[in-house]
Scaffold this motif. Structure first.
Motif, PDB file in Angstrom:
ATOM      1  N   LYS A 165       0.854  -1.185   0.000  1.00  0.00           N
ATOM      2  CA  LYS A 165       0.000   0.000   0.000  1.00  0.00           C
ATOM      3  C   LYS A 165       0.892   1.238   0.000  1.00  0.00           C
ATOM      4  O   LYS A 165       2.040   1.201   0.441  1.00  0.00           O
ATOM      5  N   LYS A 166       0.342   2.324  -0.504  1.00  0.00           N
ATOM      6  CA  LYS A 166       1.063   3.590  -0.539  1.00  0.00           C
ATOM      7  C   LYS A 166       1.352   4.084   0.880  1.00  0.00           C
ATOM      8  O   LYS A 166       0.586   3.821   1.808  1.00  0.00           O
ATOM      9  N   GLU A 167       2.455   4.794   1.021  1.00  0.00           N
ATOM     10  CA  GLU A 167       2.774   5.411   2.311  1.00  0.00           C
ATOM     11  C   GLU A 167       1.711   6.434   2.695  1.00  0.00           C
ATOM     12  O   GLU A 167       1.143   7.118   1.839  1.00  0.00           O
ATOM     13  N   ARG A 168       1.434   6.540   3.975  1.00  0.00           N
ATOM     14  CA  ARG A 168       0.586   7.574   4.559  1.00  0.00           C
ATOM     15  C   ARG A 168      -0.801   7.624   3.936  1.00  0.00           C
ATOM     16  O   ARG A 168      -1.333   8.689   3.616  1.00  0.00           O
ATOM     17  N   LEU A 169      -1.406   6.477   3.759  1.00  0.00           N
ATOM     18  CA  LEU A 169      -2.794   6.427   3.289  1.00  0.00           C
ATOM     19  C   LEU A 169      -3.731   7.023   4.336  1.00  0.00           C
ATOM     20  O   LEU A 169      -3.535   6.830   5.532  1.00  0.00           O
ATOM     21  N   GLY A 260      -3.390   4.831  -7.598  1.00  0.00           N
ATOM     22  CA  GLY A 260      -2.047   4.988  -7.063  1.00  0.00           C
ATOM     23  C   GLY A 260      -1.900   4.582  -5.610  1.00  0.00           C
ATOM     24  O   GLY A 260      -0.824   4.752  -5.026  1.00  0.00           O
ATOM     25  N   ASN A 261      -2.958   4.018  -5.038  1.00  0.00           N
ATOM     26  CA  ASN A 261      -2.903   3.616  -3.626  1.00  0.00           C
ATOM     27  C   ASN A 261      -2.336   2.214  -3.435  1.00  0.00           C
ATOM     28  O   ASN A 261      -1.913   1.867  -2.332  1.00  0.00           O
ATOM     29  N   PHE A 262      -2.334   1.420  -4.499  1.00  0.00           N
ATOM     30  CA  PHE A 262      -1.714   0.099  -4.495  1.00  0.00           C
ATOM     31  C   PHE A 262      -0.347   0.205  -5.157  1.00  0.00           C
ATOM     32  O   PHE A 262      -0.204   0.843  -6.204  1.00  0.00           O
ATOM     33  N   ILE A 263       0.633  -0.434  -4.567  1.00  0.00           N
ATOM     34  CA  ILE A 263       2.002  -0.421  -5.100  1.00  0.00           C
ATOM     35  C   ILE A 263       2.447  -1.857  -5.377  1.00  0.00           C
ATOM     36  O   ILE A 263       2.319  -2.731  -4.512  1.00  0.00           O
ATOM     37  N   TYR A 264       2.965  -2.071  -6.584  1.00  0.00           N
ATOM     38  CA  TYR A 264       3.609  -3.356  -6.875  1.00  0.00           C
ATOM     39  C   TYR A 264       5.114  -3.099  -6.853  1.00  0.00           C
ATOM     40  O   TYR A 264       5.650  -2.365  -7.680  1.00  0.00           O
TER      41      TYR A 264
END
Length: 272
Positions: A165-169, A260-264
């Motif tokens: 997950k993206k930082e600081r959601l 952009g909230n999910f990161i691979y």
């Protein structure tokens, strides 16, 4: 507290879905990596393996432990292309059986073992611990990283891709974009920084850190195409709510990428 990444739920999901997943998704149960955007899914999946291998500095003939090996696609590819001495582990008995059959069919000597990634024990050590899209399933990730360190000689390499997950959601972003993924895919998503801290705590030095969203998001365009198969939904309904939720999460994966909230992410670390 009930957790989505409960081991028995994960084992049951993959025991039920792996034969169908293989027929729809192919030899590899992971993302593809698109360079031109015109590659076939199969080519893109092989390109992901090659991208990880380059980042890890993979040498010919190395001893690889493939953790969360699925039905053996990466182990078999690395054995054929790099002459790797590959050992794959999974908690799914069905996947072990499928992987062993695939290795025989491809004429490679890769080994596949039923084993919990948080409780890995081997008499030998490995040059590389390789994990593609598996660690987010683990309830106790720290135990995995500690076990991985024990499986490597000093200077050995841990190469992984995973879902983050993206930082600081914000709480709203997590609930809208991440929670549906966790529920359907039976994972708990951390940030890449969380993994970096776990790696450092277990005698690893991170040597490569990369976000792959741009090259890999097309996987879920193809995933949405798979959902058009009505027979798949009928099979899912017969298997129960866990499999239905799994398929519904395909759309959540696409939305996570788009927002952009999910990161691979790809990380490589060296044992020090």
């Amino acid at each position: 507290m009930n957790r989505y990444n409960d081991k028995q739920k994960i084992r049951d999901l993959y025991d039920r879905t792996s034969p169908h997943y293989q027929s729809l998704w192919g030899a590899h149960i992971h993302h593809g990596y698109w360079i031109s955007g015109e590659e076939t899914k199969e080519t893109a999946q092989n390109q992901l393996i090659e991208h990880v291998a380059r980042a890890a500095g993979l040498g010919l003939g190395c001893k690889i432990l493939d953790v969360g090996c699925g039905f053996g696609g990466s182990s078999i590819y690395l054995a054929k292309k790099y002459g790797a001495e590959a050992t794959g582990i999974t908690i799914s008995p069905i996947q072990v059986e499928m992987a062993r059959k695939a290795a025989v069919a491809d004429g490679v000597s890769a080994k596949f073992i039923l084993m919990d990634a948080e409780e890995m024990k081997f008499e030998q050590t490995f040059d590389v611990v390789w994990s593609v899209e598996s660690i987010s399933h683990y309830p106790q990730k720290g135990k995995f990283f500690a076990s991985a360190a024990q499986c490597l000689e000093s200077g050995g390499t841990l190469a992984l891709t995973d879902w983050f997950k993206k930082e600081r959601l914000t709480e709203r972003e997590h609930e809208k974009f991440i929670h549906p993924i966790e529920k359907g895919m039976l994972v708990e998503l951390d940030t890449m920084q969380d993994y970096a801290e776990l790696l450092r705590a277990n005698s690893f030095q991170v040597t490569h850190n990369e976000t792959l969203n741009k090259n890999c998001s097309k996987s879920w365009d193809l995933g949405l195409d798979i959902l058009k198969n009505r027979a798949l939904w009928q099979i899912a309904a017969e298997y129960g709510s866990e499999v239905v939720n799994f398929l519904r999460a395909f759309r959540s994966m696409r939305a996570g990428y788009a927002s952009g909230n999910f990161i691979y992410g790809l990380m490589v670390a060296r044992k020090i």
